[in-house]
Design a protein around this motif. Structure first.
Motif, short mmCIF file in Angstrom:
data_model
loop_
_atom_site.label_atom_id
_atom_site.label_comp_id
_atom_site.label_asym_id
_atom_site.label_seq_id
_atom_site.Cartn_x
_atom_site.Cartn_y
_atom_site.Cartn_z
N MET B 1 0.83 -0.84 0.09
CA MET B 1 0.05 0.37 0.35
C MET B 1 0.99 1.27 0.33
O MET B 1 1.67 1.05 1.42
N PHE B 2 0.72 2.33 -1.39
CA PHE B 2 1.92 3.08 -1.03
C PHE B 2 1.03 4.51 -0.43
O PHE B 2 0.12 4.57 0.25
N SER B 3 2.15 5.15 0.72
CA SER B 3 1.38 5.70 1.84
C SER B 3 2.90 6.65 1.70
O SER B 3 4.04 6.75 1.38
N GLY B 4 2.23 8.40 2.15
CA GLY B 4 3.52 9.48 2.36
C GLY B 4 2.08 10.87 2.20
O GLY B 4 1.51 10.59 2.37
N ALA B 5 2.98 11.61 1.89
CA ALA B 5 2.35 13.18 2.56
C ALA B 5 3.22 14.21 1.17
O ALA B 5 4.57 14.07 1.20
N GLN B 6 2.65 15.19 1.26
CA GLN B 6 3.28 16.61 0.32
C GLN B 6 3.19 17.58 1.45
O GLN B 6 1.89 17.57 2.02
N ILE B 7 3.88 17.65 1.86
CA ILE B 7 3.97 18.90 2.98
C ILE B 7 5.16 19.94 2.44
O ILE B 7 5.43 20.28 1.74
N SER B 8 4.35 21.11 3.00
CA SER B 8 4.94 22.43 2.83
C SER B 8 4.72 23.09 4.22
O SER B 8 4.21 23.17 5.30
N LEU B 9 6.07 24.24 4.77
CA LEU B 9 6.62 24.85 5.25
C LEU B 9 5.76 26.08 5.36
O LEU B 9 6.66 26.53 4.12
N TYR B 10 5.37 26.88 5.89
CA TYR B 10 5.25 28.70 6.07
C TYR B 10 5.81 29.28 6.97
O TYR B 10 5.14 29.98 7.86
N PRO B 11 6.62 30.17 6.77
CA PRO B 11 7.31 30.66 8.27
C PRO B 11 7.33 31.91 7.75
O PRO B 11 7.12 32.98 6.56
N MET B 12 6.04 32.66 8.70
CA MET B 12 5.41 34.25 7.75
C MET B 12 7.15 35.52 8.56
O MET B 12 6.64 35.84 9.85
N THR B 13 7.78 35.47 7.92
CA THR B 13 8.96 36.17 8.29
C THR B 13 10.14 36.10 6.78
O THR B 13 9.71 35.76 6.02
#
Lengths: 202, 202
Positions: B1-13
Motif C-alpha cells: 500500500m502506497f503511503s506518503g505526504a506532500q508537506i509545505s512549511l510556511y514561516p511568516m518572516t
C-alpha cells in the motif's frame, strides 16, 4: 446543498498581518453573497459554489501583488452530509452535471478558455475528493482528462495535480474541476495550495 | 500500500528560507526510511505510514522553535489506487484495523495518552477523507468520537475539526486518525494545517 471553503493566506514576510489585511479588501464585493467567519487558522466562506473560486482568486491576486512570496491554502467542499442545507449556498445557475463525462470535459475546457486573465502568474497543486460513491476514480480520471486540456496543466505529482499559469485561468480551471466532477448532489472536497513569487520556482 | 505526504512549511518572516532550511535538518533521522522529493510548492515524503506524522511533528516543532508564526500544511495519503505499491511503504507493525470501530477508538485514545510531549503548543485543523466505499460517514463519525476523547479536541468547524495542545499529542492524534479509520487497504486522504506562534490565537 452546502458549499464553502476554509481559506488561509500565508505571506512569507515579517509584515504578514499587513499583507493579509490588505488582501481581505478584495473580498468586499463578495460579502453580500457570503457568510464569512475568521479564526487564527482560517477564514470560512459559505456561499454559492460558482463564486468560491473567483473570491479566492481576487484575494490571492491582491496578496501576490505585494510582491512577497505568498501561498493560499484552502479546503473547499460541497454537499457535505454533516452540514445543514443553507439558502445562501443556492447555485447561481443550472447544474453543471446533466451531461455525460465527455461533454462535461468539453464544457469545462470552453469555460476556461473564456476566462479573464489577471496578469499574475501562479503555481498551484490540488487534490479532488469525490466522496461516498463507488465510482470516485472514474470522476477523478475524467477530471484529469479535462485538466490536461485546460492550458494550465503542469504535471501530475503523487496525491495531487500541479497547474501553472495566469491566476485567472488557474482559478477558472479549479472551479470547473470542483463544479463539474463528482456526483451532482454528492459530497466533493478539494484540497488546494496556490503559490506566487516563490524564490525557488523553476 | 502506497503511503506518503506532500508537506509545505510556511514561516511568516522575511527569513522564511532560513527557517525552512533549519527545520529540514529535523528530517535527517527519517531519511533512511523515506523517499523525499522537493519542488517550489511542497516536499513529498513516501514511507511507512506510522512514521509520516512523527516526521511532520519533528519538522514543525523545529520550525516553530524559531518563535516566528509558522504553518505546516500537508496532504497525507494511503492506498491511493493511482499509485504503485512500493516496498518503502510497508507498515512497521500489524494492521490497526482488525478491531471493530469501538475497540479502534479505545486503542487510539490509549496511544495518544502514551505519546511524548514536546513543549510546543500548536493549533491544528484537518479533514479526513475515506474514499471509494459507501460507508465513509460511519468511519468519519467513528473518528470524531475518538477525537473527542483524545484530550486535544478543540471544536468542530465547517469541513474540518480543530485540535489544540502539545505538538506531541496533536500529531499522535492525527496519526491515529489516519492509521485506524477508513478501510484497512482503502484509499484514505487527510488534509492538514498546523499553526504555532500566531498573533491572533485566542
Amino acid at each position: 446543498m452546502f458549499s464553502g471553503a476554509q481559506i488561509s493566506l500565508y505571506p512569507m514576510t515579517d509584515d504578514f498581518v499587513g499583507v493579509i489585511l490588505g488582501a481581505i479588501e478584495a473580498l468586499e464585493p463578495y460579502r453580500p453573497s457570503f457568510r464569512i467567519e475568521t479564526d487564527d487558522i482560517s477564514t470560512l466562506i459559505v456561499g454559492p459554489p460558482e463564486q468560491l473560486f473567483p473570491a479566492m482568486r481576487d484575494l490571492f491576486v491582491k496578496a501576490a501583488g505585494s510582491g512577497v512570496h505568498c501561498v493560499l491554502a484552502a479546503t473547499v467542499s460541497r454537499g457535505c452530509p454533516g452540514e445543514p442545507d443553507d439558502p445562501i449556498c443556492a447555485p447561481l445557475g443550472p447544474s453543471a452535471h446533466q451531461l455525460p463525462l465527455a461533454a462535461r470535459i468539453d464544457a469545462a475546457v470552453a469555460h476556461v478558455s473564456a476566462a479573464n486573465r489577471t496578469g499574475q502568474d501562479v503555481a498551484a497543486q490540488f487534490s479532488l475528493y469525490p466522496l461516498g460513491n463507488g465510482h470516485h476514480m472514474d470522476e477523478i480520471y475524467g477530471c484529469i482528462a479535462f485538466l490536461k486540456q485546460s492550458g494550465v496543466f503542469d504535471r501530475s505529482k503523487n496525491f495531487c495535480t500541479r497547474l501553472r499559469g495566469d491566476a485567472g485561468l488557474v482559478f477558472a480551471t479549479l472551479s470547473e474541476a470542483f463544479l463539474r466532477f463528482g456526483a451532482p448532489e454528492g459530497h466533493v472536497a478539494l484540497d488546494l495550495k496556490v503559490s506566487a513569487n516563490s524564490p525557488s520556482a523553476a
